[in-house]
Structures are given as C-alpha cells and as structure tokens.
Design a protein around this motif. Sequence first.
Motif, PDB file in Angstrom:
ATOM      1  N   ARG A 180     110.846  36.086  17.825  1.00 40.62           N
ATOM      2  CA  ARG A 180     110.759  36.652  16.358  1.00 40.62           C
ATOM      3  C   ARG A 180     109.968  37.804  16.457  1.00 40.62           C
ATOM      4  O   ARG A 180     108.866  37.722  16.859  1.00 40.62           O
ATOM      5  CB  ARG A 180     110.729  35.635  15.312  1.00 40.62           C
ATOM      6  N   VAL A 181     110.491  39.276  15.949  1.00 40.16           N
ATOM      7  CA  VAL A 181     109.931  40.101  15.654  1.00 40.16           C
ATOM      8  C   VAL A 181     109.771  40.797  14.291  1.00 40.16           C
ATOM      9  O   VAL A 181     111.273  40.735  13.911  1.00 40.16           O
ATOM     10  CB  VAL A 181     109.987  41.403  16.643  1.00 40.16           C
ATOM     11  N   GLU A 182     108.929  40.826  13.640  1.00 38.03           N
ATOM     12  CA  GLU A 182     109.068  41.144  12.143  1.00 38.03           C
ATOM     13  C   GLU A 182     108.083  42.386  11.807  1.00 38.03           C
ATOM     14  O   GLU A 182     106.872  42.300  12.146  1.00 38.03           O
ATOM     15  CB  GLU A 182     108.909  40.064  11.048  1.00 38.03           C
ATOM     16  N   MET A 199     103.173  45.043  12.535  1.00 43.04           N
ATOM     17  CA  MET A 199     104.148  44.251  13.123  1.00 43.04           C
ATOM     18  C   MET A 199     103.574  42.793  13.805  1.00 43.04           C
ATOM     19  O   MET A 199     102.682  42.656  14.297  1.00 43.04           O
ATOM     20  CB  MET A 199     104.741  45.147  14.157  1.00 43.04           C
ATOM     21  N   VAL A 200     104.659  41.685  13.582  1.00 45.50           N
ATOM     22  CA  VAL A 200     103.965  40.397  14.273  1.00 45.50           C
ATOM     23  C   VAL A 200     105.391  39.991  15.243  1.00 45.50           C
ATOM     24  O   VAL A 200     106.519  40.195  15.039  1.00 45.50           O
ATOM     25  CB  VAL A 200     104.055  39.536  13.031  1.00 45.50           C
ATOM     26  N   LEU A 247     100.107  45.750  16.264  1.00 47.21           N
ATOM     27  CA  LEU A 247     101.134  44.900  16.659  1.00 47.21           C
ATOM     28  C   LEU A 247     100.259  43.570  16.923  1.00 47.21           C
ATOM     29  O   LEU A 247      99.171  43.814  17.595  1.00 47.21           O
ATOM     30  CB  LEU A 247     101.673  45.065  17.997  1.00 47.21           C
ATOM     31  N   ARG A 248     100.605  42.184  16.315  1.00 48.20           N
ATOM     32  CA  ARG A 248      99.971  41.112  16.839  1.00 48.20           C
ATOM     33  C   ARG A 248     100.807  40.253  17.277  1.00 48.20           C
ATOM     34  O   ARG A 248     102.077  40.177  16.773  1.00 48.20           O
ATOM     35  CB  ARG A 248      99.214  40.457  15.403  1.00 48.20           C
ATOM     36  N   ALA A 257     102.834  31.901   9.677  1.00 47.22           N
ATOM     37  CA  ALA A 257     101.323  32.088   9.118  1.00 47.22           C
ATOM     38  C   ALA A 257     100.875  33.614   9.314  1.00 47.22           C
ATOM     39  O   ALA A 257     100.454  34.030   8.492  1.00 47.22           O
ATOM     40  CB  ALA A 257     100.324  31.321   9.835  1.00 47.22           C
ATOM     41  N   ALA A 258     101.202  34.061  10.390  1.00 46.17           N
ATOM     42  CA  ALA A 258     100.858  35.354  10.818  1.00 46.17           C
ATOM     43  C   ALA A 258     101.437  36.356   9.935  1.00 46.17           C
ATOM     44  O   ALA A 258     101.125  37.263   9.332  1.00 46.17           O
ATOM     45  CB  ALA A 258     100.842  35.743  12.292  1.00 46.17           C
TER      46      ALA A 258
END
Length: 576
Positions: A180-182, A199-200, A247-248, A257-258
Amino acid sequence: MSNSQIAQIFSQMADLMEIKGEDRFRINAYRTAARAIADLGEDVADVAARNELLKIPGVGKGTAAKIIEFLREGKIGVHQELLEQYPPGLRQLLEIRGLGPRKVETLYRELNVASIADLRACIADGRLQRLKGFGEKTAKVILEGLEFLEQAGQRTPLGIAAPIAAELRDAVSRFPGAGRVEIAGSLRRGRDTVADLDMVCEAADGKPIIEQFTRLGPVAQILAAGETKASVLVDRPDGAGQIQCDLRVVPSESFGAALQYFTGSKEHNIRLREIAVKRGWLLNEYGLFKGETRLAGHDEAGIYAKLGFPFIPPELRENRGEIEADGHVPDLLEYGDIRGELHAHTTASDGRLTIEEMVEAARERGYQYLAITDHSRSSVIAGGLSAEDVLRHAAEIRALNARLKDFTLLAGAECDILPDGSLDYPDEVLAQLDWVVASIHASQHLDRDTQTRRSIAALENPYVCVLGHPSGRLLGRRDAMDLDWDLIIKTAARTGTALEINASWQRLDLNDHHVRMATEAGCWLSINTDAHSAADMDQMSYGVQTARRGWARKARVLNTFTAARLQKWIAAKRAR
Ligand code: DGT
Ligand code: CA
Ligand code: CA
Ligand code: ZN
C-alpha cells in the motif's frame, strides 16, 4: 498545558548548547526529551504530580529535574544563562544548510553575526570570506542554503502539490516489493496549501524502496536517504521553486499507524494519544499498544475503531471538534454527491470552449446540469457581455438546452458587483436569466465597511443565486478583501442566497474556516470550479475537500441537487 512551552525551551537549549560546543550526549538528551514531551498524551504537570516523569520514555534524571524546575519557577536557570550568552536569533542560522553550529559560533564571536541579515551583510562585503576556515566556496554554499531556506518558507498550493504527489505515489506503487502507498500530511487533509509532501509505503524491506525512490525522474535533489525514510526535492512544474517530499517505508503491521500519524494534524494526533493514554495504552507511528501487545496498526480504521471512533475523514482531523463529535459529522458532503457545475465560462467571454464543448466536458464528468455564466460588461478585459449580448447568449444556450436529452443547461451570468454595490445588469435583465452568480472583480481595496456593504447589497438582490468567490483572495498573489464575515454570513443565511466555494486552486474561496461559519449559520453553498476550460472542471475535488474541512452538509450544497430540485430552489429564491 506546559508541554509545548517545555518542549520549545528544551529544543532551544539543545540548539544553543550545540553552538556553544557542549557535550553531544547532553544535547541529544534535550532533543529527545523535547520530542517526548511534545508528543505526550497528557499534561506533563500531572505526570510530575504523580512523580512519574522518569517513566516517560526519553526523559532522564537531568531533564526531569529541569521539568520540575520549570513547573515550580516558570523558567529554567541554565536556559536563561544560555540566552544571556547568545542571542536567540542565532538558532535561525542553524537552519541554513552548509552552516553548522561551529561556524555559527565563529561568525558570532568574530563578526558578531546574530541574524540572517548580519550574515548576508558579511558575505556582501567579503568579511566572511576573509575569515579563517571560511572562503569563497563556503560563502557560496551558505548563499545557496539561504536561498533554499527562503523558498522553503513558501507553501505550495494544493492544486500544484496534488498532481506531483499523485505522480510520486503511482511511481512508488509500481516498485517491486511495495504494498500500500498513500499520501499523508496536510495534502491528504485537503489544506489549501502544503509545506511539504508526506508519503507512506508498505514494504517488508525499506532499502530497495528508498533506493528506487531517490532515483525517480522528478527528484531534483536528495536531502536524506536512510534504511526506511528519505527526503527529496522535486521541481514544481510552475517553475516556482521546489517542494520537499518525505517518504517513510513501514512494515505491514504498522502501515495504518504510520498513515494515521503522518496524516496529522499534529493537534488531532495529540488528542488521540490522550485518549489512548487514558486507557493505559500507547499510540505512535508503529501502532496502538497495550504493553507489549499490538491492539491495532495494520490499517487506520482499526486504530480509530479500537479508540472508539468511526473512521474520521482526514479533512476533519484538525482538532476543531471532531473528537468531541465522536468523529461523526452528520450528512458530510462527499465527492460523489456532486451532480453539476454552476459557474462556467465559454468563448462568449474569456472561456476557451464553446457552449457545446462545455456541455460535453460536464457530461464526461457525469454531471446532469451546467450553468453557463459568462462575464458581465464591466469585466472588460474578460470580454464581458453587454445586457443585449447576454440575453442573446441566453437564447442560444436555451436553444441548445431544448435539443439536449437528460441534461439541463442553465442560461446565466457572472454579474459584476460594482463599487457602490449595484449590479452590472439591471434587475429586468437578471430576471430573464436562469442563474446569476454575482462577484466582485475590481476595486478590492475599499474599506471594510464599503466592501461589506457591496457584498451585502448583492446578497439582498432576489435574482442573485450565489455570491462568487466571496473573499476575492488569490493564493500567494492577492489577499482576501477586508470584510465583516459575521454580517455577510448572517445576511446570506437570512436572504437564502448561496455562498460559493470557488474550487479553483488559486482561490479556494470560501476557505475552510468561512465554510464552517456558513455551515453553522445554515447558509446554502455552491461548489463551483469557475471553469474556463474542460480541465478546470477537475478542480471540483479541491472545492469538495475545502467544503468537508468546513463540515459542509450535503443537504446544503446546491449542486448536489437534481436539476428539478435546483429549478425549484431557484423559483423559491426569487419568490421570497
Ligand atoms: P505542512 O506544514 O503543510 O506540511 O503540514 P503537515 O500536517 O503535513 O505537517 P508535517 O509535514 O510537518 O508533518 C506531517 C504529519 O506528521 C503531521 O500532520 C503530524 C505528524 N507530525 C509531525 N511532527 C509531529 C510531532 O512533533 N508530533 C506529532 N504528534 N505529530 C507530528
Ligand atoms: Ca507535510
Ligand atoms: Ca513532512
Ligand atoms: Zn467566473
């Protein structure tokens, strides 16, 4: 709460100690403690009262003693001493890339540089370059750092940032190993401007994701790249500098959670953490924990659910009452509710497309109706229409409407509000139109009283359906008019005239605060892109987000109506 005050003092102390050249270990202790206290879910005074300061992860004996000192005295002795040795403005110099604490200290001691202005002056007259350990190359690096700092102070409008973010997200989604990328941060919350992009990305192994991310085409510069996070600069397509993207990369069990943490807002997160702490739990970017047990973290909804909330839409997460409302805003407008566009221009004035082409564009977006609202005669530069021309134009619009199936065209105008509050067309002309947007386009610097009276006069006119871009602001270019908002909103509610949320990213006007006021007063709203082309219509989502940030109800937004209901609304408005 003293939390933020103490956190600020600690980070100021760390900065000044760094300039002084003190022990790294102690400096880090202050930084860690500052962060821990800022993120604490409860008042640090309560923790101190229970004698549990040392239980806060990141607070040690030394920092605990300083916290107690602050709670007793309202200040901290060593902090005061540091402030006597160094002017607080020195800290700002630490933010300049290429200028570390040692250099800041030297510049202060040797050249008395205590501000950015001092620094610029010393570079301009060559004093800095002559200093031992400095020189031309250092001066150049500092100047570049200064330029970056100034540009970084600028916020990027939502409409510029959103497409950049979408491109980066799509690219990251395609990396092998990426789940997943959000987009998170203020952009996800739909703020009208953003400082940077967040971005996570979900992935088991961060390193390859970070490597690929820093090599992406749009990346102009890498600021930092580690095992699980990276910060880069991306050029803005409008040429107005660059925007940072953080980006994390997080494992699957922490993704929710992130995403929740980095979506913010900080104020909203603090409230959530308080709720977690009250139950004896811990909420952070890794998950929601009860001791060692993970209660939630895989997805955002799970975190909210465990804490006793429905999923709280990102636009509401500003600690503006969403917690008290248990995350529930009745009938909150959604993008899919929008059924038409009520402010659009054609080649008759300054639009780029014909009436037919605009209908086509509206249909492509699934709309059921469109109001054509070209400019009125006083908007000369925009090719405003005379009274005669606007009626001829209306006849043309109606002729086309008669031929259309399952689609309604409204023959309207965007009528200028003149400096004295009168309208650019007489009432007998307005009466022959189906839909009237009234807007101020000139003389925006009149005093508050005059300006307010102008808008109110337009709201009082029975033929005016909606007040266009009510504040007149252009993001980053022109300030909002000085207006008595209480009075304008009260008048709009009383007269039943709608207020526009102009969805064009340069405007976003009403802004979120004013939407909230209008919603609370029971005003009608109309979310309009003010389209001059087909692509302009795609800005509707920015207007919807702004509306949601103002807690706008679907039932109060005119362009969620069916065409038939809208016609009834117009008839009722005129009959009042
Ligand atoms: P901006 O200024 O338009 O970039 O606004 P945000 O909200 O995107 O702020 P940003 O990029 O500094 O941080 C992203 C999110 O990360 C923020 O909304 C909440 C979270 N966050 C960042 N720093 C802190 C912090 O010190 N404490 C807490 N609780 N949350 C933080
Ligand atoms: Ca951000
Ligand atoms: Ca950020
Ligand atoms: Zn317009």
